[in-house]
Design a protein around this motif. Structure first.
Motif, short mmCIF file in Angstrom:
data_model
loop_
_atom_site.label_atom_id
_atom_site.label_comp_id
_atom_site.label_asym_id
_atom_site.label_seq_id
_atom_site.Cartn_x
_atom_site.Cartn_y
_atom_site.Cartn_z
N LEU A 123 -9.01 9.98 2.47
CA LEU A 123 -8.01 9.69 3.55
C LEU A 123 -6.61 9.74 2.94
N VAL A 124 -5.68 10.26 3.70
CA VAL A 124 -4.26 10.03 3.33
C VAL A 124 -3.66 9.21 4.39
N LEU A 125 -2.97 8.31 4.00
CA LEU A 125 -2.44 7.13 4.83
C LEU A 125 -0.92 7.13 4.64
N ILE A 126 -0.16 7.43 5.59
CA ILE A 126 1.29 7.26 5.43
C ILE A 126 1.80 6.46 6.39
N ALA A 127 2.65 5.43 5.73
CA ALA A 127 3.17 4.21 6.38
C ALA A 127 4.61 4.06 6.07
N GLY A 128 5.18 3.84 7.55
CA GLY A 128 6.66 3.36 7.23
C GLY A 128 6.94 2.09 7.68
N GLY A 129 7.59 1.29 7.06
CA GLY A 129 7.93 0.00 7.42
C GLY A 129 6.70 -1.11 7.92
N VAL A 130 6.82 -1.62 9.06
CA VAL A 130 5.74 -2.37 9.45
C VAL A 130 4.74 -1.59 9.96
N GLY A 131 4.65 -0.39 9.94
CA GLY A 131 3.56 0.62 10.23
C GLY A 131 2.62 0.50 9.05
N ILE A 132 2.80 -0.21 8.22
CA ILE A 132 1.89 -0.56 7.16
C ILE A 132 0.40 -1.42 7.61
N GLY A 143 -25.98 2.84 -0.62
CA GLY A 143 -26.44 3.50 0.69
C GLY A 143 -25.09 3.01 1.75
N GLY A 144 -25.14 3.49 3.01
CA GLY A 144 -24.08 3.51 3.88
C GLY A 144 -23.11 4.74 3.72
N TYR A 145 -21.80 4.43 4.16
CA TYR A 145 -20.92 5.68 4.17
C TYR A 145 -20.25 5.87 2.77
N GLU A 146 -20.29 7.25 2.43
CA GLU A 146 -19.68 7.51 1.17
C GLU A 146 -18.18 7.74 1.49
N MET A 147 -17.39 7.11 0.80
CA MET A 147 -15.94 7.38 0.92
C MET A 147 -15.36 8.39 -0.05
N GLY A 148 -14.50 9.18 0.46
CA GLY A 148 -13.97 10.00 -0.61
C GLY A 148 -12.56 9.31 -1.29
N THR A 149 -11.75 10.08 -1.52
CA THR A 149 -10.53 9.45 -2.16
C THR A 149 -9.58 8.85 -1.09
N ILE A 150 -8.63 8.01 -1.44
CA ILE A 150 -7.79 7.54 -0.65
C ILE A 150 -6.27 7.36 -1.19
N LYS A 151 -5.27 7.86 -0.30
CA LYS A 151 -4.05 7.96 -1.01
C LYS A 151 -3.04 7.40 0.12
N LEU A 152 -2.50 6.43 -0.38
CA LEU A 152 -1.65 5.80 0.51
C LEU A 152 -0.16 5.97 0.01
N PHE A 153 0.63 6.31 0.85
CA PHE A 153 2.10 6.58 0.87
C PHE A 153 2.91 5.81 1.70
N TYR A 154 3.77 4.74 1.21
CA TYR A 154 4.30 3.82 1.87
C TYR A 154 5.77 3.65 1.69
N LYS A 203 -9.92 20.68 4.00
CA LYS A 203 -10.75 20.46 5.13
C LYS A 203 -11.49 18.89 5.19
N GLU A 204 -11.26 18.29 3.93
CA GLU A 204 -12.26 17.12 4.01
C GLU A 204 -11.35 15.74 4.29
N THR A 205 -10.12 16.24 4.69
CA THR A 205 -9.08 15.06 4.60
C THR A 205 -8.57 14.84 5.85
N LEU A 206 -8.62 13.12 6.21
CA LEU A 206 -8.38 12.74 7.66
C LEU A 206 -7.07 12.16 7.34
N PHE A 207 -5.89 12.50 7.93
CA PHE A 207 -4.36 11.72 8.12
C PHE A 207 -4.27 10.79 9.02
N TYR A 208 -3.82 9.58 8.67
CA TYR A 208 -3.44 8.50 9.28
C TYR A 208 -1.81 8.23 9.13
N ILE A 209 -0.99 8.30 10.15
CA ILE A 209 0.27 8.08 10.10
C ILE A 209 0.85 6.88 10.97
N CYS A 210 1.34 6.09 10.59
CA CYS A 210 2.05 5.13 11.55
C CYS A 210 3.31 4.57 10.75
#
Ligand SMILES: *[C@@H]1O[C@H](CO)[C@@H](O)[C@H](O)[C@H]1NC(C)=O
Length: 260
Positions: free
Chosen positions: A120-129, A151-162, A224-231
């Motif tokens: 996951l790459v998480l990109i946040a600005g202000g209260v978008g966090i 068991g359960g879901y295996e997470m990859g890495t998580i990078k937060l840019f805030y 290819k394995e990365t999901l991007f979330y921007i708020c």
């Protein structure tokens, strides 16, 4: 789809059971949710109904789905504005105030146990966090579960840019850094300040970059394995979602929400 619409129909009573200042302009609320059928996915928001206030609020949930499952609680963080629901939260809301909430929104991270691991790459600005903190907390819960039970879901890495104007406007610093310290191999954060005028504390300094989040920081993580979330504010959200499209990230791997 049917479960999603069923969950979104629930309007539940909720009681304020905690309130604190997260920054000089942001108040954090904890709500005890009455209806057992109320559920949400990390990243979603609630419609917020206040008795006697005709305008309905819309606030992202910043807590994890786990907190709801275990304690029937959700958390919101609301910035002071002249919008009547925000005014009510800042000026009139007290412990034990009664409101009602209903979940909505298509911005969420909800992997199923058999899904392929994703970064996951998480990109946040202000209260978008807010929704991104919920996603970060959920990812940490999933990783904790996987590490404990194997068991359960295996997470990859998580990078937060805030990014925020200054360190006092960077919300949830302690919660974020606690997660980074708990999972140093999984979770990385880079906090940006754009208008810092005071000295940055020694404790925060290693995590802080002065200036905006750059294209380069984000493009370094395209895979290819990365999901991007921007708020964040609309210009920032547009900027990074366009950049990612131009970098050939498939649209289904780019999720964004505009918040101001
Ligand atoms: C941080 O930014 C906010 C919003 O612009 C401002 O009100 C506040 O005075 C700033 N605080 C510091 C310590 O610079």
């Amino acid at each position: 789809m049917s479960t999603q619409s069923a969950c979104c129909m629930v309007v539940s009573a909720a009681k304020v059971c905690g309130a604190a200042n997260e920054s000089p302009s942001v108040k954090r609320l904890r709500l005890l949710v009455a209806d057992k059928d109320f559920s949400f996915k990390a990243g979603q928001w609630v419609d917020f109904f206040i008795p006697g206030v005709s305008v309905v609020g819309g606030f992202s949930i910043c807590s994890s789905p786990r907190l709801l499952e275990e304690e029937r609680m959700i958390e919101l963080a609301v910035k002071y504005t002249n919008h009547p629901p925000a005014l009510w939260i800042h000026n009139q809301c007290t412990l034990d105030s009664e409101v009602a909430v209903r979940v909505g929104g298509e911005f969420f991270f909800d992997p199923q146990p058999a899904d392929a691991p994703r970064n996951l790459v998480l990109i946040a600005g202000g209260v978008g966090i807010n929704p991104l903190l919920s996603i970060l907390r959920h990812a940490a819960d999933l990783h904790r579960e996987w590490a404990d039970k194997g068991g359960g879901y295996e997470m990859g890495t998580i990078k937060l840019f805030y990014s925020a104007q200054n360190t006092s406007e960077l919300l949830f610093k302690k919660n974020i850094l606690d997660l980074v310290n708990e999972f140093p191999e999984k979770i990385v954060c880079r906090l940006h300040v754009t208008k810092q005028t005071t000295q940055i504390s020694a404790e925060l300094k290693p995590y802080i970059t002065e200036g905006r989040i750059t294209e380069k920081e984000i493009s370094d993580h395209v895979s290819k394995e990365t999901l991007f979330y921007i708020c964040g504010p609309p210009p920032m959200t547009d900027f990074f979602s366009k950049q990612l499209e131009n970098s050939r990230v498939p649209p289904e791997h780019i999720c964004f929400e505009k918040w101001w």
